[in-house]
Design a protein around this motif. Structure first.
Motif, PDB file in Angstrom:
ATOM      1  N   ILE A   1       2.219  19.391  17.005  1.00  0.00           N
ATOM      2  CA  ILE A   1       2.303  18.682  15.775  1.00  0.00           C
ATOM      3  C   ILE A   1       2.474  17.233  16.070  1.00  0.00           C
ATOM      4  N   THR A   2       1.609  16.482  15.609  1.00  0.00           N
ATOM      5  CA  THR A   2       1.500  15.196  15.820  1.00  0.00           C
ATOM      6  C   THR A   2       1.440  14.369  14.411  1.00  0.00           C
ATOM      7  N   GLY A   3       0.858  12.874  14.539  1.00  0.00           N
ATOM      8  CA  GLY A   3       0.660  12.237  13.434  1.00  0.00           C
ATOM      9  C   GLY A   3       2.143  11.786  13.150  1.00  0.00           C
ATOM     10  N   PRO A   4       2.206  11.019  11.758  1.00  0.00           N
ATOM     11  CA  PRO A   4       3.371  10.494  11.253  1.00  0.00           C
ATOM     12  C   PRO A   4       4.503  11.522  11.167  1.00  0.00           C
ATOM     13  N   ALA A   5       4.534  12.557  10.692  1.00  0.00           N
ATOM     14  CA  ALA A   5       5.558  13.577  10.799  1.00  0.00           C
ATOM     15  C   ALA A   5       5.970  14.104  12.114  1.00  0.00           C
ATOM     16  N   GLY A   6       4.995  14.118  12.961  1.00  0.00           N
ATOM     17  CA  GLY A   6       5.339  14.586  14.339  1.00  0.00           C
ATOM     18  C   GLY A   6       5.925  13.695  15.224  1.00  0.00           C
ATOM     19  N   PHE A   7       5.595  12.308  14.827  1.00  0.00           N
ATOM     20  CA  PHE A   7       6.552  11.241  15.695  1.00  0.00           C
ATOM     21  C   PHE A   7       7.926  10.891  15.055  1.00  0.00           C
TER      22      PHE A   7
ATOM     23  N   GLU B   1      -8.233  21.322  14.413  1.00  0.00           N
ATOM     24  CA  GLU B   1      -6.909  20.699  13.440  1.00  0.00           C
ATOM     25  C   GLU B   1      -6.766  20.904  12.408  1.00  0.00           C
ATOM     26  N   ALA B   2      -5.657  20.620  11.780  1.00  0.00           N
ATOM     27  CA  ALA B   2      -5.444  20.872  10.391  1.00  0.00           C
ATOM     28  C   ALA B   2      -4.237  19.894   9.962  1.00  0.00           C
ATOM     29  N   PHE B   3      -4.309  19.571   8.530  1.00  0.00           N
ATOM     30  CA  PHE B   3      -3.394  18.646   8.019  1.00  0.00           C
ATOM     31  C   PHE B   3      -2.420  19.345   7.058  1.00  0.00           C
ATOM     32  N   ILE B   4      -0.934  19.209   7.144  1.00  0.00           N
ATOM     33  CA  ILE B   4       0.007  19.485   6.541  1.00  0.00           C
ATOM     34  C   ILE B   4       0.957  18.646   5.831  1.00  0.00           C
ATOM     35  N   PRO B   5       1.068  18.210   4.550  1.00  0.00           N
ATOM     36  CA  PRO B   5       1.764  17.342   3.951  1.00  0.00           C
ATOM     37  C   PRO B   5       3.487  17.767   3.804  1.00  0.00           C
TER      38      PRO B   5
ATOM     39  N   VAL C   1       0.688  -1.091  -0.058  1.00  0.00           N
ATOM     40  CA  VAL C   1      -0.191  -0.090   0.048  1.00  0.00           C
ATOM     41  C   VAL C   1       1.023   1.373  -0.068  1.00  0.00           C
ATOM     42  N   GLN C   2       1.929   1.123   0.621  1.00  0.00           N
ATOM     43  CA  GLN C   2       2.764   2.378   0.925  1.00  0.00           C
ATOM     44  C   GLN C   2       3.341   2.737  -0.532  1.00  0.00           C
ATOM     45  N   LYS C   3       3.854   2.010  -1.258  1.00  0.00           N
ATOM     46  CA  LYS C   3       4.486   1.944  -2.589  1.00  0.00           C
ATOM     47  C   LYS C   3       3.320   2.539  -3.569  1.00  0.00           C
ATOM     48  N   SER C   4       1.974   2.382  -3.231  1.00  0.00           N
ATOM     49  CA  SER C   4       1.107   2.746  -4.077  1.00  0.00           C
ATOM     50  C   SER C   4       0.558   4.123  -4.004  1.00  0.00           C
ATOM     51  N   LEU C   5       0.821   4.746  -2.768  1.00  0.00           N
ATOM     52  CA  LEU C   5       0.262   5.935  -2.286  1.00  0.00           C
ATOM     53  C   LEU C   5       0.848   7.110  -3.412  1.00  0.00           C
ATOM     54  N   GLY C   6       1.773   7.046  -3.805  1.00  0.00           N
ATOM     55  CA  GLY C   6       2.370   8.213  -4.689  1.00  0.00           C
ATOM     56  C   GLY C   6       1.382   8.253  -5.866  1.00  0.00           C
ATOM     57  N   GLY C   7       0.966   7.191  -6.465  1.00  0.00           N
ATOM     58  CA  GLY C   7       0.196   7.399  -7.562  1.00  0.00           C
ATOM     59  C   GLY C   7      -1.320   8.157  -7.274  1.00  0.00           C
ATOM     60  N   PHE C   8      -1.591   7.868  -5.862  1.00  0.00           N
ATOM     61  CA  PHE C   8      -2.933   8.407  -5.594  1.00  0.00           C
ATOM     62  C   PHE C   8      -2.896   9.955  -5.140  1.00  0.00           C
ATOM     63  N   LEU C   9      -1.890   9.926  -4.348  1.00  0.00           N
ATOM     64  CA  LEU C   9      -1.618  11.238  -3.459  1.00  0.00           C
ATOM     65  C   LEU C   9      -0.788  12.308  -4.107  1.00  0.00           C
ATOM     66  N   GLY C  10      -0.109  11.872  -5.090  1.00  0.00           N
ATOM     67  CA  GLY C  10       0.916  12.728  -5.942  1.00  0.00           C
ATOM     68  C   GLY C  10       1.983  12.258  -5.316  1.00  0.00           C
ATOM     69  N   ALA C  11       2.947  13.324  -5.065  1.00  0.00           N
ATOM     70  CA  ALA C  11       4.322  13.332  -4.430  1.00  0.00           C
ATOM     71  C   ALA C  11       4.271  12.608  -3.188  1.00  0.00           C
ATOM     72  N   ASP C  12       5.412  11.902  -2.719  1.00  0.00           N
ATOM     73  CA  ASP C  12       5.482  11.005  -1.756  1.00  0.00           C
ATOM     74  C   ASP C  12       5.511  12.201  -0.364  1.00  0.00           C
ATOM     75  N   SER C  13       4.645  11.758   0.431  1.00  0.00           N
ATOM     76  CA  SER C  13       4.549  13.133   1.728  1.00  0.00           C
ATOM     77  C   SER C  13       4.134  12.188   2.963  1.00  0.00           C
ATOM     78  N   LEU C  14       4.412  12.957   4.008  1.00  0.00           N
ATOM     79  CA  LEU C  14       4.112  12.651   5.195  1.00  0.00           C
ATOM     80  C   LEU C  14       3.183  13.413   5.908  1.00  0.00           C
ATOM     81  N   PRO C  15       2.099  13.029   6.425  1.00  0.00           N
ATOM     82  CA  PRO C  15       1.155  13.914   6.971  1.00  0.00           C
ATOM     83  C   PRO C  15       1.547  14.381   8.463  1.00  0.00           C
ATOM     84  N   ALA C  16       1.674  15.663   8.552  1.00  0.00           N
ATOM     85  CA  ALA C  16       1.660  16.437   9.926  1.00  0.00           C
ATOM     86  C   ALA C  16       0.266  16.889  10.227  1.00  0.00           C
ATOM     87  N   VAL C  17       0.024  16.213  11.529  1.00  0.00           N
ATOM     88  CA  VAL C  17      -1.364  16.688  12.131  1.00  0.00           C
ATOM     89  C   VAL C  17      -1.167  17.898  13.146  1.00  0.00           C
TER      90      VAL C  17
END
Length: 736
Positions: free
Chosen positions: A160-166, A126-130, A63-79
């Motif tokens: 700032i939490t989420g994947p980018a925060g951790f 809350e807000a989401f920053i890629p 799934v991780q390798k497929s995200l770029g095709g759906f979400l555009g550039a490879d990014s890590l969400p910061a909450v």
């Protein structure tokens, strides 16, 4: 007048005695000079992204390798979570949105910043920053956090939490690893060596050997990682530092002890170095080879964080051995007896003929204790170790939440707590479902039916927000009435669903949700990924690895010991005592983790790593002891050989154990739960192995069995104990 022929023959010999040590020292200086500057550049070739270390077949990896095709550039969400002292009204929401607009052009942000979403209770937003996954995550997060803190209204806290925060917290925990960890390890070793040898120059020579080994190992590992041959992480880097310093020091102490012994028997420092090298070569090579073999068993791991540690650490051990067998002898030749100043060993012609069993000191007393009651000794020790091993049942090594990985302050953990108080705790870390486009609604219904999922959307480039909500009736139109319903993005015939988790993404409840979804979605051929799925797959791979690798390591080490000792019984006994020592160390550690430190649990890889280090390194001391015992047994008989070997090696093994325990304890300076637990288990286990198992249990068991420990070799059939050893045996009993 021509020089005598014998003088001309001696001159080249003397020249070589000087040139060879000089060439070795210069070569190591050059290699260390090239590797030293790389200490500050390891982050250029390392990665701490958890998904990068999963097996390629894991659902989360697919799934991780497929995200770029759906979400555009490879990014890590910061909450980004905002918590207000009072209710957030329209003006407050506008102010928070203005603060977000002020940071949207920050370098490293990769995409649009989401609009502010205010919680139902009005006390948080809350807000989401890629964030670009290839950017310096920690730097970008720190910049955004500072800028938002400067722009938000008074009384509003920002986390700032989420994947980018951790990820940022994890990188911060490893910050300074080069200086802090290395400095702590070297300082601890230096203090111990000064206390043990009461010399200032010897600790410097030994540490110089260890440091040059580490610099050269880092040089090789850095370039292999840069070329993509090896994967390197902060965790692997820390273990490499400790392993090389500890192993190189251990090997050095073995050779130094032999060198000091030889200086008592000869005037010539060159001859003493050569004899010490010959006497130490086999045990050092066997010890290092055993550790390397144990580490390379990690290549069987399905988890890349384990399989890549094997070759990285093995490279470190190779250079630790090389430094101890080349650089250290050259330095000892240069300094000679002066290396032990102010306690230089004096030449004593009668030293070689002295009976070691009649010397004064603690080790002859321990030998007499074992000789008088071997069976009682090993039975009591075995019972005590077995009781300690029962604590293993209290070790909770099924995995820990991502928010518990960092010890001490964690802004991402604080933000996760705020998020859970005011929003669905899984916001910002959705569960991803990759499914065929014809199964979109069926898969969405499964998600909507699950109590662990709060809402479902599908990635849609036609939608202004980038996704479209999915209900039981289908996709929901966005915008004013009459606006067309956005179409889902389709890549290779598949769509990407996103489910907002009710529970925190790193919680046990969220993991249970992923397990349920996988079971329900499997008939559709769907793949479930995301942060939670990555943790689930990592834990599953870790459990599989330790179940497979631990027996393999034991089998490999057993074979090596059989070849080294040319016997079957002795290696089996050594392996059994090492396993008992490991179980005891793990049992005591589990009780300490639960009762004193109150840790939330342990990663499934903790027992595996602790086992590999403790068993492989513990066998080092078995080899140091038993190779000398075998040497003494050939001349004096098995039982006396056991006691003589214990007396001769007791001091060096104890010193080496203390040093190794101190170096592994230095891992605790890194505030990562996994490394702190490894530090405690290995440090405690090494001390237990050194002072109890190697000093009492192994000598007592082997003494009780007698020469049969060498079966089926010829040494087992010798009757040496009935002649040359009998008289010394009687003298030992009568000795005070």
């Amino acid at each position: 007048m021509a020089a005598p022929a014998h003088a001309s023959r001696r001159r080249p010999h003397r020249v070589l005695r000087v040139l060879i040590p000089a060439a070795l020292i210069i070569a190591w200086f050059i290699a260390a000079g090239l590797g030293g500057p790389l200490f500050g550049r390891v982050d250029e070739v390392s990665s701490n992204e958890q998904t990068a270390y999963l097996p390629t077949s894991a659902d989360a990896t697919v799934v991780q390798k497929s995200l770029g095709g759906f979400l555009g550039a490879d990014s890590l969400p910061a909450v980004v979570v905002f918590r207000s002292d009072g209710a957030i009204d329209a003006a407050g929401k506008t102010a928070i949105q203005d603060a977000l607009d002020a940071v949207k052009d920050t370098p490293g942000i990769n995409g649009d910043v989401s609009p502010v979403i205010v919680s139902d209770d009005g006390r948080a937003a809350e807000a989401f920053i890629p964030i670009d996954a290839k950017a310096e995550i920690a730097t970008v997060v720190a910049t955004i956090s500072q800028q938002l803190g400067d722009h938000v209204p008074r009384g509003v806290d920002v986390h700032i939490t989420g994947p980018a925060g951790f990820t940022a917290d994890l990188v911060g925990a490893f910050a300074g690893i080069d200086g802090v960890l290395l400095g702590a390890a070297l300082l601890a070793v230096f203090i111990i060596l000064v206390a043990v040898y009461r010399s200032l120059l010897l600790p410097v020579v030994v540490l110089l050997t260890s440091l040059f080994a580490l610099c050269t190992a880092l040089l090789a590992v850095w370039w292999l990682a840069k070329d993509g041959v090896l994967l390197l992480s902060g965790q692997t880097q820390g273990i490499l530092f400790i392993l090389v310093i500890g192993a190189a020091t251990d090997y050095s102490l073995l050779l130094v002890a032999r060198f000091r012994e030889e200086l008592r028997s000869t005037h010539d420092k060159g001859a003493a170095v050569l004899r010490a090298w010959r006497g130490s070569f086999e045990p050092i090579l066997a010890s290092g080879g055993t550790v390397i073999a144990g580490l390379l068993c990690l290549l069987l791991s399905d988890l890349k964080s384990n399989s890549t540690l094997g070759p990285v650490a093995a490279i470190g051990i190779v250079f630790a051995m090389l430094a101890a067998l080349t650089l250290l002898p050259a330095l000892l030749f240069v300094f000679g007896r002066a290396v032990f100043w102010p306690r230089r060993p004096a030449y004593d012609p009668e030293f070689a003929a002295e009976d070691v069993l009649t010397r004064r000191g603690p080790w002859p007393r321990v030998a007499r204790l074992i000789q008088r009651g071997p069976r009682l000794t090993w039975v009591i020790v075995t019972i005590l170790l077995g009781a300690a091993a029962l604590g293993v049942t209290q070790l909770h090594a099924q995995g820990v939440a991502q928010s518990d990985l960092i010890l001490g302050h964690s802004d991402a953990r604080d933000g996760q707590a705020v998020l859970g108080d005011h929003f669905p705790a899984g916001s910002g870390s959705p569960v991803y479902v990759l499914v065929h486009e014809q199964k979109l609604q069926d898969a969405a219904d499964v998600l909507l039916d699950d109590s662990g999922v709060k809402g479902v959307s599908v990635v849609s480039k036609d939608s202004p927000s980038g996704s479209a909500t999915v209900t039981r009736e289908g996709l929901t139109a966005v915008g004013p009435p009459g606006q067309p319903t956005p179409a889902p993005t389709v890549v290779d015939g598949k769509v990407l669903l996103q489910g907002t988790l009710t529970d925190a993404a790193d919680s046990t409840a969220a993991a249970d949700t992923v397990h349920r979804l996988r079971a329900d979605l499997d008939p559709m051929g769907a793949k479930v990924g995301g942060v939670t799925a990555t943790a689930v797959d990592t834990n599953a791979a870790s459990i599989r690895d330790r179940t497979l690798i631990i027996p393999v390591v034991l089998a490999v080490i057993l074979i090596i010991l059989m070849l080294l000792l040319r016997a079957i019984v002795a290696p089996v006994i050594l392996i059994a005592t090492t396993v008992l020592s490991f179980a005891s160390a793990l049992g005591v550690s589990a009780l300490v983790f639960n009762g004193i430190f109150h840790f939330p649990g342990a990663d499934p890889a903790v027992p595996l790593f602790a086992f590999v280090f403790l068993v492989a390194l513990g066998v080092d001391y078995n080899i140091f002891l038993m190779t000398r015992v075998r040497e003494e047994s050939v001349a004096h008989g098995t039982r006396e050989g056991i006691l003589r070997g214990l007396v001769i090696t007791g001091g060096v093994i104890t010193s080496a154990g203390i040093v190794l325990a101190a170096t592994f304890a230095a891992l605790a300076v890194i505030p990562i739960l996994f490394l702190v637990q490894i530090a405690f288990i290995v440090a405690f286990g090494v001390l237990l192995d050194t002072f109890i198992v190697r000093s009492l249990l192994v000598p007592a068991v082997t003494y009780d069995i007698g020469r049969a420990i060498w079966w089926p070799s010829r040494l087992a059939r010798r009757d040496a104990e009935s002649n040359g050893g009998a008289e010394n045996h009687a003298d030992l009993v009568a000795a005070p």
